[in-house]
Design a protein around this motif. Sequence first.
Motif, PDB file in Angstrom:
ATOM      1  N   HIS A 293      55.594  44.314  39.085  1.00 25.84           N
ATOM      2  CA  HIS A 293      54.354  43.564  39.224  1.00 25.84           C
ATOM      3  C   HIS A 293      53.188  44.249  38.521  1.00 25.84           C
ATOM      4  CE1 HIS A 293      56.048  41.649  43.190  1.00 25.84           C
ATOM      5  NE2 HIS A 293      56.717  41.306  42.117  1.00 25.84           N
ATOM      6  N   ASP A 294      53.457  45.167  37.607  1.00 25.44           N
ATOM      7  CA  ASP A 294      52.408  45.933  36.950  1.00 25.44           C
ATOM      8  C   ASP A 294      52.196  45.394  35.541  1.00 25.44           C
ATOM      9  OD1 ASP A 294      50.552  47.809  36.266  1.00 25.44           O
ATOM     10  OD2 ASP A 294      52.003  49.393  35.882  1.00 25.44           O
ATOM     11  N   TYR A 295      51.187  44.527  35.390  1.00 23.27           N
ATOM     12  CA  TYR A 295      50.910  43.909  34.099  1.00 23.27           C
ATOM     13  C   TYR A 295      49.433  44.049  33.763  1.00 23.27           C
ATOM     14  CZ  TYR A 295      55.451  41.708  34.897  1.00 23.27           C
ATOM     15  OH  TYR A 295      56.778  41.489  35.150  1.00 23.27           O
ATOM     16  N   LYS A 296      49.106  43.976  32.469  1.00 24.46           N
ATOM     17  CA  LYS A 296      47.726  44.113  32.023  1.00 24.46           C
ATOM     18  C   LYS A 296      47.002  42.776  31.940  1.00 24.46           C
ATOM     19  CE  LYS A 296      48.398  48.363  29.342  1.00 24.46           C
ATOM     20  NZ  LYS A 296      48.308  48.994  28.001  1.00 24.46           N
ATOM     21  N   ASN A 297      47.730  41.718  31.649  1.00 22.63           N
ATOM     22  CA  ASN A 297      47.124  40.405  31.438  1.00 22.63           C
ATOM     23  C   ASN A 297      47.419  39.415  32.549  1.00 22.63           C
ATOM     24  OD1 ASN A 297      46.106  40.612  28.436  1.00 22.63           O
ATOM     25  ND2 ASN A 297      48.151  41.535  28.486  1.00 22.63           N
ATOM     26  N   LEU A 298      48.192  39.841  33.515  1.00 26.36           N
ATOM     27  CA  LEU A 298      48.568  38.989  34.642  1.00 26.36           C
ATOM     28  C   LEU A 298      48.380  39.741  35.944  1.00 26.36           C
ATOM     29  CD1 LEU A 298      52.057  37.681  33.384  1.00 26.36           C
ATOM     30  CD2 LEU A 298      49.848  36.553  33.043  1.00 26.36           C
ATOM     31  N   LEU A 299      48.131  39.005  37.002  1.00 27.58           N
ATOM     32  CA  LEU A 299      48.232  39.527  38.360  1.00 27.58           C
ATOM     33  C   LEU A 299      49.437  38.857  38.999  1.00 27.58           C
ATOM     34  CD1 LEU A 299      44.512  39.406  39.600  1.00 27.58           C
ATOM     35  CD2 LEU A 299      45.856  41.446  39.049  1.00 27.58           C
ATOM     36  N   VAL A 300      50.435  39.647  39.385  1.00 27.55           N
ATOM     37  CA  VAL A 300      51.680  39.097  39.927  1.00 27.55           C
ATOM     38  C   VAL A 300      51.895  39.661  41.325  1.00 27.55           C
ATOM     39  CG1 VAL A 300      54.167  38.846  39.587  1.00 27.55           C
ATOM     40  CG2 VAL A 300      52.644  38.930  37.605  1.00 27.55           C
ATOM     41  N   THR A 301      51.984  38.780  42.299  1.00 24.43           N
ATOM     42  CA  THR A 301      52.235  39.181  43.675  1.00 24.43           C
ATOM     43  C   THR A 301      53.316  38.292  44.272  1.00 24.43           C
ATOM     44  OG1 THR A 301      50.468  37.725  44.487  1.00 24.43           O
ATOM     45  CG2 THR A 301      49.879  40.031  44.043  1.00 24.43           C
ATOM     46  N   GLN A 302      54.059  38.858  45.182  1.00 25.78           N
ATOM     47  CA  GLN A 302      55.124  38.097  45.834  1.00 25.78           C
ATOM     48  C   GLN A 302      54.861  38.021  47.321  1.00 25.78           C
ATOM     49  OE1 GLN A 302      59.080  39.303  44.766  1.00 25.78           O
ATOM     50  NE2 GLN A 302      60.070  37.949  46.253  1.00 25.78           N
ATOM     51  N   GLU A 303      54.930  36.810  47.851  1.00 23.58           N
ATOM     52  CA  GLU A 303      54.785  36.575  49.291  1.00 23.58           C
ATOM     53  C   GLU A 303      56.058  35.907  49.772  1.00 23.58           C
ATOM     54  OE1 GLU A 303      51.300  34.185  49.635  1.00 23.58           O
ATOM     55  OE2 GLU A 303      50.011  35.656  48.627  1.00 23.58           O
TER      56      GLU A 303
ATOM     57  N   PRO B  29      50.027  39.374  23.822  1.00 26.02           N
ATOM     58  CA  PRO B  29      50.420  40.223  24.942  1.00 26.02           C
ATOM     59  C   PRO B  29      50.586  39.456  26.256  1.00 26.02           C
ATOM     60  CG  PRO B  29      48.757  41.327  23.629  1.00 26.02           C
ATOM     61  CD  PRO B  29      48.860  39.934  23.092  1.00 26.02           C
ATOM     62  N   MET B  30      49.742  38.444  26.483  1.00 32.21           N
ATOM     63  CA  MET B  30      49.909  37.648  27.702  1.00 32.21           C
ATOM     64  C   MET B  30      51.227  36.879  27.669  1.00 32.21           C
ATOM     65  SD  MET B  30      47.543  34.578  29.268  1.00 32.21           S
ATOM     66  CE  MET B  30      46.153  35.613  29.759  1.00 32.21           C
ATOM     67  N   LEU B  31      51.578  36.325  26.507  1.00 30.57           N
ATOM     68  CA  LEU B  31      52.854  35.627  26.381  1.00 30.57           C
ATOM     69  C   LEU B  31      54.026  36.567  26.632  1.00 30.57           C
ATOM     70  CD1 LEU B  31      52.128  33.407  23.248  1.00 30.57           C
ATOM     71  CD2 LEU B  31      52.474  32.598  25.588  1.00 30.57           C
ATOM     72  N   ASP B  32      53.935  37.805  26.133  1.00 30.05           N
ATOM     73  CA  ASP B  32      54.995  38.787  26.373  1.00 30.05           C
ATOM     74  C   ASP B  32      55.188  39.015  27.873  1.00 30.05           C
ATOM     75  OD1 ASP B  32      55.600  39.258  23.685  1.00 30.05           O
ATOM     76  OD2 ASP B  32      54.080  40.829  23.501  1.00 30.05           O
ATOM     77  N   GLU B  33      54.077  39.135  28.590  1.00 25.64           N
ATOM     78  CA  GLU B  33      54.178  39.391  30.027  1.00 25.64           C
ATOM     79  C   GLU B  33      54.703  38.163  30.769  1.00 25.64           C
ATOM     80  OE1 GLU B  33      50.491  41.029  31.439  1.00 25.64           O
ATOM     81  OE2 GLU B  33      50.609  42.761  30.089  1.00 25.64           O
ATOM     82  N   LEU B  34      54.274  36.974  30.356  1.00 27.95           N
ATOM     83  CA  LEU B  34      54.809  35.758  30.977  1.00 27.95           C
ATOM     84  C   LEU B  34      56.313  35.653  30.740  1.00 27.95           C
ATOM     85  CD1 LEU B  34      51.984  33.203  30.121  1.00 27.95           C
ATOM     86  CD2 LEU B  34      52.716  33.871  32.428  1.00 27.95           C
ATOM     87  N   LEU B  35      56.760  35.996  29.542  1.00 26.14           N
ATOM     88  CA  LEU B  35      58.200  35.964  29.269  1.00 26.14           C
ATOM     89  C   LEU B  35      58.954  36.951  30.150  1.00 26.14           C
ATOM     90  CD1 LEU B  35      58.326  35.643  25.363  1.00 26.14           C
ATOM     91  CD2 LEU B  35      59.212  34.004  27.037  1.00 26.14           C
ATOM     92  N   ALA B  36      58.366  38.125  30.379  1.00 28.09           N
ATOM     93  CA  ALA B  36      59.013  39.120  31.232  1.00 28.09           C
ATOM     94  C   ALA B  36      59.148  38.595  32.661  1.00 28.09           C
ATOM     95  CB  ALA B  36      58.215  40.421  31.220  1.00 28.09           C
ATOM     96  N   VAL B  37      58.086  37.985  33.174  1.00 34.12           N
ATOM     97  CA  VAL B  37      58.117  37.448  34.538  1.00 34.12           C
ATOM     98  C   VAL B  37      59.114  36.302  34.639  1.00 34.12           C
ATOM     99  CG1 VAL B  37      56.787  36.246  36.311  1.00 34.12           C
ATOM    100  CG2 VAL B  37      55.755  38.145  35.066  1.00 34.12           C
ATOM    101  N   LEU B  38      59.021  35.358  33.727  1.00 34.14           N
ATOM    102  CA  LEU B  38      59.883  34.181  33.785  1.00 34.14           C
ATOM    103  C   LEU B  38      61.343  34.538  33.526  1.00 34.14           C
ATOM    104  CD1 LEU B  38      57.478  31.776  31.877  1.00 34.14           C
ATOM    105  CD2 LEU B  38      58.085  31.631  34.300  1.00 34.14           C
TER     106      LEU B  38
END
Length: 254
Positions: free
Chosen positions: A3-13, A33-42
């Motif tokens: 959940h450690d990203y520079k362009n996103l805040l990612v939290t799980q509930e 860079p935001m697209l890279d992080e979205l790809l990692a999450v997805l």
Amino acid sequence: MTHDYKNLLVTQEGPVLRVRLNTPETGNAVSGPMLDELLAVLGALDDDPGIRVLILSGEGADFCLGGDRSEFPELLAEESGGLALRALGNKARRVCDALATTEVVTIARLHGGVVGAGVGLALFCDLRAGADSCRFRLPELGLGVPPAWGGIMPRLLHEVGAAKVRELVLTASNFDAATAMELSILHTVVPEDALDAALARWTKPLVRRSPTALRTAKLMMNAYGNAHRLADATLFDAELLSSALSAAQQTRRG
């Protein structure tokens, strides 16, 4: 999931993963860079059976004010032919495909400005809730480029309909949340302070569904929804966008 990203805040509930675009200083403009992080999450979603729902939202005053145009001159200058810009376009398409095809139910939580690439990200989510103060726009033609970000055109045509899409694209005019709901860009419209309650009305029953039934239902809807497409023309979107931006830059120089 990290959940450690520079362009996103990612939290799980529990079974709900919240992904928030987190560059409010740019209006959450979609960058490489935001697209890279979205790809990692997805890309990690379907490997975690505990996640049933993903909620995509934006930090600050707006959901997303479009693509990060400040990247374009540098990308075009990196080498002849716009290869870097085409790579960025292909990355956007992969993010949108992932939003649509993941086994997890994806929900867009929209507020403020939803522009260009922001409309694209929202459209590829399964469900979309918007604040009544939302403002939408597809500005591409006004900027001298075709609406070719992330494969948005066929998604728009399928979700909204050809006649209305023609008007939205050709006029590049603003429209409000009520109009977006009439066009099926939004499924529900509520005051901004009621957005989370509206999302809860969706997420609570979704997390109780049979995982197998939910996954199969999404696969069926995606398969039937794409059955009319003999070929995927969105494969050319990155080429179209790169060519248009290169031509626009040459015109400005001239």
